[in-house]
Motif scaffolding. Sequence first.
Motif, PDB file in Angstrom:
ATOM      1  N   LEU A  99      16.685 -23.408  52.630  1.00  0.00           N
ATOM      2  CA  LEU A  99      17.773 -22.436  52.493  1.00  0.00           C
ATOM      3  C   LEU A  99      18.824 -22.935  51.505  1.00  0.00           C
ATOM      4  O   LEU A  99      19.343 -22.155  50.691  1.00  0.00           O
ATOM      5  N   LEU A 100      19.126 -24.212  51.566  1.00  0.00           N
ATOM      6  CA  LEU A 100      20.067 -24.813  50.622  1.00  0.00           C
ATOM      7  C   LEU A 100      19.554 -24.657  49.193  1.00  0.00           C
ATOM      8  O   LEU A 100      20.311 -24.326  48.275  1.00  0.00           O
ATOM      9  N   PHE A 101      18.272 -24.884  48.992  1.00  0.00           N
ATOM     10  CA  PHE A 101      17.641 -24.736  47.683  1.00  0.00           C
ATOM     11  C   PHE A 101      17.831 -23.314  47.142  1.00  0.00           C
ATOM     12  O   PHE A 101      18.215 -23.117  45.985  1.00  0.00           O
ATOM     13  N   ILE A 102      17.617 -22.313  47.990  1.00  0.00           N
ATOM     14  CA  ILE A 102      17.772 -20.906  47.589  1.00  0.00           C
ATOM     15  C   ILE A 102      19.223 -20.618  47.202  1.00  0.00           C
ATOM     16  O   ILE A 102      19.497 -20.013  46.158  1.00  0.00           O
ATOM     17  N   VAL A 103      20.159 -21.068  48.035  1.00  0.00           N
ATOM     18  CA  VAL A 103      21.586 -20.801  47.785  1.00  0.00           C
ATOM     19  C   VAL A 103      22.074 -21.526  46.531  1.00  0.00           C
ATOM     20  O   VAL A 103      22.786 -20.945  45.708  1.00  0.00           O
ATOM     21  N   VAL A 104      21.691 -22.791  46.367  1.00  0.00           N
ATOM     22  CA  VAL A 104      22.129 -23.563  45.199  1.00  0.00           C
ATOM     23  C   VAL A 104      21.597 -22.932  43.914  1.00  0.00           C
ATOM     24  O   VAL A 104      22.343 -22.771  42.935  1.00  0.00           O
ATOM     25  N   ARG A 105      20.328 -22.547  43.895  1.00  0.00           N
ATOM     26  CA  ARG A 105      19.763 -21.892  42.699  1.00  0.00           C
ATOM     27  C   ARG A 105      20.509 -20.593  42.387  1.00  0.00           C
ATOM     28  O   ARG A 105      20.852 -20.318  41.242  1.00  0.00           O
ATOM     29  N   TRP A 106      20.733 -19.778  43.412  1.00  0.00           N
ATOM     30  CA  TRP A 106      21.421 -18.508  43.214  1.00  0.00           C
ATOM     31  C   TRP A 106      22.814 -18.731  42.625  1.00  0.00           C
ATOM     32  O   TRP A 106      23.180 -18.124  41.614  1.00  0.00           O
ATOM     33  N   LEU A 107      23.583 -19.622  43.263  1.00  0.00           N
ATOM     34  CA  LEU A 107      24.945 -19.854  42.789  1.00  0.00           C
ATOM     35  C   LEU A 107      24.977 -20.502  41.408  1.00  0.00           C
ATOM     36  O   LEU A 107      25.836 -20.184  40.587  1.00  0.00           O
ATOM     37  N   TYR A 108      24.041 -21.407  41.141  1.00  0.00           N
ATOM     38  CA  TYR A 108      23.951 -22.059  39.829  1.00  0.00           C
ATOM     39  C   TYR A 108      23.799 -21.009  38.723  1.00  0.00           C
ATOM     40  O   TYR A 108      24.527 -21.020  37.733  1.00  0.00           O
ATOM     41  N   PHE A 109      22.870 -20.085  38.920  1.00  0.00           N
ATOM     42  CA  PHE A 109      22.620 -19.073  37.893  1.00  0.00           C
ATOM     43  C   PHE A 109      23.706 -17.997  37.880  1.00  0.00           C
ATOM     44  O   PHE A 109      24.208 -17.634  36.816  1.00  0.00           O
ATOM     45  N   ALA A 110      24.075 -17.483  39.035  1.00  0.00           N
ATOM     46  CA  ALA A 110      25.017 -16.363  39.079  1.00  0.00           C
ATOM     47  C   ALA A 110      26.413 -16.740  38.590  1.00  0.00           C
ATOM     48  O   ALA A 110      27.034 -15.979  37.836  1.00  0.00           O
ATOM     49  N   PHE A 111      26.919 -17.898  39.006  1.00  0.00           N
ATOM     50  CA  PHE A 111      28.258 -18.295  38.559  1.00  0.00           C
ATOM     51  C   PHE A 111      28.288 -18.613  37.067  1.00  0.00           C
ATOM     52  O   PHE A 111      29.254 -18.294  36.380  1.00  0.00           O
ATOM     53  N   GLN A 112      27.247 -19.241  36.561  1.00  0.00           N
ATOM     54  CA  GLN A 112      27.259 -19.613  35.143  1.00  0.00           C
ATOM     55  C   GLN A 112      26.967 -18.418  34.230  1.00  0.00           C
ATOM     56  O   GLN A 112      27.663 -18.207  33.242  1.00  0.00           O
ATOM     57  N   GLU A 113      25.924 -17.659  34.552  1.00  0.00           N
ATOM     58  CA  GLU A 113      25.592 -16.519  33.688  1.00  0.00           C
ATOM     59  C   GLU A 113      26.597 -15.386  33.841  1.00  0.00           C
ATOM     60  O   GLU A 113      26.848 -14.644  32.894  1.00  0.00           O
ATOM     61  N   GLY A 114      27.192 -15.264  35.027  1.00  0.00           N
ATOM     62  CA  GLY A 114      28.208 -14.246  35.254  1.00  0.00           C
ATOM     63  C   GLY A 114      29.615 -14.747  34.973  1.00  0.00           C
ATOM     64  O   GLY A 114      30.584 -14.035  35.179  1.00  0.00           O
TER      65      GLY A 114
ATOM     66  N   GLY B  77      21.883  -9.968  40.740  1.00  0.00           N
ATOM     67  CA  GLY B  77      20.727  -9.064  40.672  1.00  0.00           C
ATOM     68  C   GLY B  77      19.661  -9.595  39.736  1.00  0.00           C
ATOM     69  O   GLY B  77      18.458  -9.546  40.042  1.00  0.00           O
ATOM     70  N   ARG B  78      20.080 -10.110  38.593  1.00  0.00           N
ATOM     71  CA  ARG B  78      19.138 -10.674  37.622  1.00  0.00           C
ATOM     72  C   ARG B  78      18.404 -11.861  38.240  1.00  0.00           C
ATOM     73  O   ARG B  78      17.185 -11.994  38.098  1.00  0.00           O
ATOM     74  N   HIS B  79      19.139 -12.721  38.925  1.00  0.00           N
ATOM     75  CA  HIS B  79      18.525 -13.902  39.532  1.00  0.00           C
ATOM     76  C   HIS B  79      17.453 -13.503  40.548  1.00  0.00           C
ATOM     77  O   HIS B  79      16.331 -14.005  40.507  1.00  0.00           O
ATOM     78  N   PHE B  80      17.783 -12.607  41.458  1.00  0.00           N
ATOM     79  CA  PHE B  80      16.817 -12.244  42.496  1.00  0.00           C
ATOM     80  C   PHE B  80      15.693 -11.356  41.959  1.00  0.00           C
ATOM     81  O   PHE B  80      14.604 -11.331  42.532  1.00  0.00           O
ATOM     82  N   ALA B  81      15.919 -10.666  40.848  1.00  0.00           N
ATOM     83  CA  ALA B  81      14.845  -9.898  40.213  1.00  0.00           C
ATOM     84  C   ALA B  81      13.781 -10.832  39.632  1.00  0.00           C
ATOM     85  O   ALA B  81      12.637 -10.408  39.403  1.00  0.00           O
TER      86      ALA B  81
END
Length: 151
Positions: free
Chosen positions: A63-78, A109-113
Amino acid sequence: MQEVLDDFASQDNHDYDVENLVYANFWRRVAASLIDGIIITFPLRLLRYAVGNSPAEQIVISLLFIVVRWLYFAFQEGGIQQATIGKRAMKLKVTNLQGEAISFGQATGRHFAKIISAMILLIGYFMAAFTEKKQALHDMIAGTLVVEDED
């Protein structure tokens, strides 16, 4: 799907200079992805081995892996730089269809797509090599572009 996105984009009344956008080369995107993969995966794999092997601990790490990946991409790309560390290293950034910065929500949305891009034997990723605007399936779903960063 692309027609729907193009229709949505054409409803905007702003004058954007999208003709000067240079779409990201497929191999530069691959290199950026490899850099980001190393940055995210290596520390989390070390953590996985440092923590016990009980099923509960492994679930928490997953779960940590999923959250860290999501936040890594979403905060930086957004965010203000519009790019992850890997994309910045390759001089790329993520924009909306008008060449503007994307929001945290659109980056999410882009990350989870990307799950859909991966589910179909990675074909969604390989689409970036063949589409007119060098978009992967997750870019089309999210209404985003990966372009060269002139800064």
